[in-house]
Scaffold this active site. Structure first.
Site, PDB file in Angstrom:
ATOM      1  N   ARG A 152       0.693  -1.530   0.062  1.00  0.00           N
ATOM      2  CA  ARG A 152       0.102  -0.246  -0.004  1.00  0.00           C
ATOM      3  C   ARG A 152       0.724   1.212   0.286  1.00  0.00           C
ATOM      4  NH1 ARG A 152      -5.294   1.861   4.033  1.00  0.00           N
ATOM      5  NH2 ARG A 152      -5.714   3.757   2.967  1.00  0.00           N
ATOM      6  N   ARG A 204      -7.031   1.873  -3.012  1.00  0.00           N
ATOM      7  CA  ARG A 204      -5.321   1.323  -2.255  1.00  0.00           C
ATOM      8  C   ARG A 204      -5.531  -0.345  -2.801  1.00  0.00           C
ATOM      9  NH1 ARG A 204      -8.627   3.069   2.409  1.00  0.00           N
ATOM     10  NH2 ARG A 204      -8.504   5.299   0.696  1.00  0.00           N
ATOM     11  N   ASP A 246      -6.530  -2.064   2.584  1.00  0.00           N
ATOM     12  CA  ASP A 246      -7.033  -1.579   3.988  1.00  0.00           C
ATOM     13  C   ASP A 246      -7.381  -2.074   4.443  1.00  0.00           C
ATOM     14  OD1 ASP A 246      -7.921   0.900   5.064  1.00  0.00           O
ATOM     15  OD2 ASP A 246     -10.010   0.858   3.993  1.00  0.00           O
TER      16      ASP A 246
END
Length: 228
Positions: free
Chosen positions: A26, A35, A38
């Site tokens: 990330r 992303r 997460d």
């Protein structure tokens, strides 16, 4: 959503999750942007905490429990209600199942259960629920009760893996430690000695099925995963 036991504080656990995000790849991005991964804390038992109301200086890793938006996120509540429908929101007292039922109907397609297998494209996803997947067990041990010693060379193991795939196996599961009653425990080094050449040979073969490894040793799993 995953349920875990933790002996550390919630902030320490959150720091571990953020460290995993970095290791997975990330990168800093816009708050609501896409992303690679997460990870966050949704609940920590019945603990209620908010840095904003604690009066302390703003920490480098903000923490709020329960997660302030868990009750409005179907992608959180649906899997949470599946693994623990009676999990209660510490403030409202509502269960995960009740919070999920209270969400407005959604026009979007239902959540899909998938398992990523290392590829960045759609081909790298195993999709659950479409059909029963078959796992071909490849024992590379000298002492398994059913086939010990039959596939403990890389050549024999590869040939058998291809046979299993041709017979319909969706996943090839490599096991290098026997779990039969009375089996002698082996060291991680010995487990790697047995499994690593086989995993390498499978990668070099025409095998298309994903490879999994049956191990209880994290170091062995990490070493074999590094092979691809």
């Amino acid at each position: 959503v995953a349920a875990v036991r933790a002996s550390c504080s919630p902030r320490e656990l959150l720091a571990t999750l953020k460290r995993i995000e970095v290791e997975v790849g990330r990168l800093p991005s816009a708050r609501w942007g896409p992303r690679a991964i997460d990870l966050d804390l949704v609940l920590y038992g019945d603990l209620q905490h908010s840095d904003a109301s604690s009066g302390d200086a703003a920490p480098s890793l903000p923490l709020e429990l329960p997660h302030p938006r868990m009750g409005e996120r179907r992608f959180v509540l649906e899997p949470l209600a599946e693994i623990d429908p009676a999990a209660r929101h510490p403030r409202s007292g509502a269960t995960a199942a009740a919070m999920l039922a209270a969400l407005p109907p959604e026009d979007a397609a239902p959540l899909q259960r998938v398992c990523p297998l290392g590829s960045d494209d759609d081909e790298g996803l195993v999709r659950w629920g479409r059909r029963t997947l078959l796992m071909g067990v490849l024992n590379v041990t000298p002492d398994s009760f059913s086939d010990g010693g039959r596939f403990d060379s890389a050549a024999a193991a590869t040939a058998h893996a291809l046979e299993l795939e041709a017979a319909g196996a969706d996943i090839i599961d490599v096991g290098a430690v026997s779990t039969r009653p009375g089996a002698v425990a082996v060291s991680p080094e010995e487990e790697l000695r047995r499994a690593a050449p086989v995993v390498q040979a499978l990668h070099a073969s025409p095998l298309r099925a994903p490879i999994s490894v049956d191990t209880s040793c994290a170091a062995v799993a990490a070493e074999l995963a590094a092979l691809g």
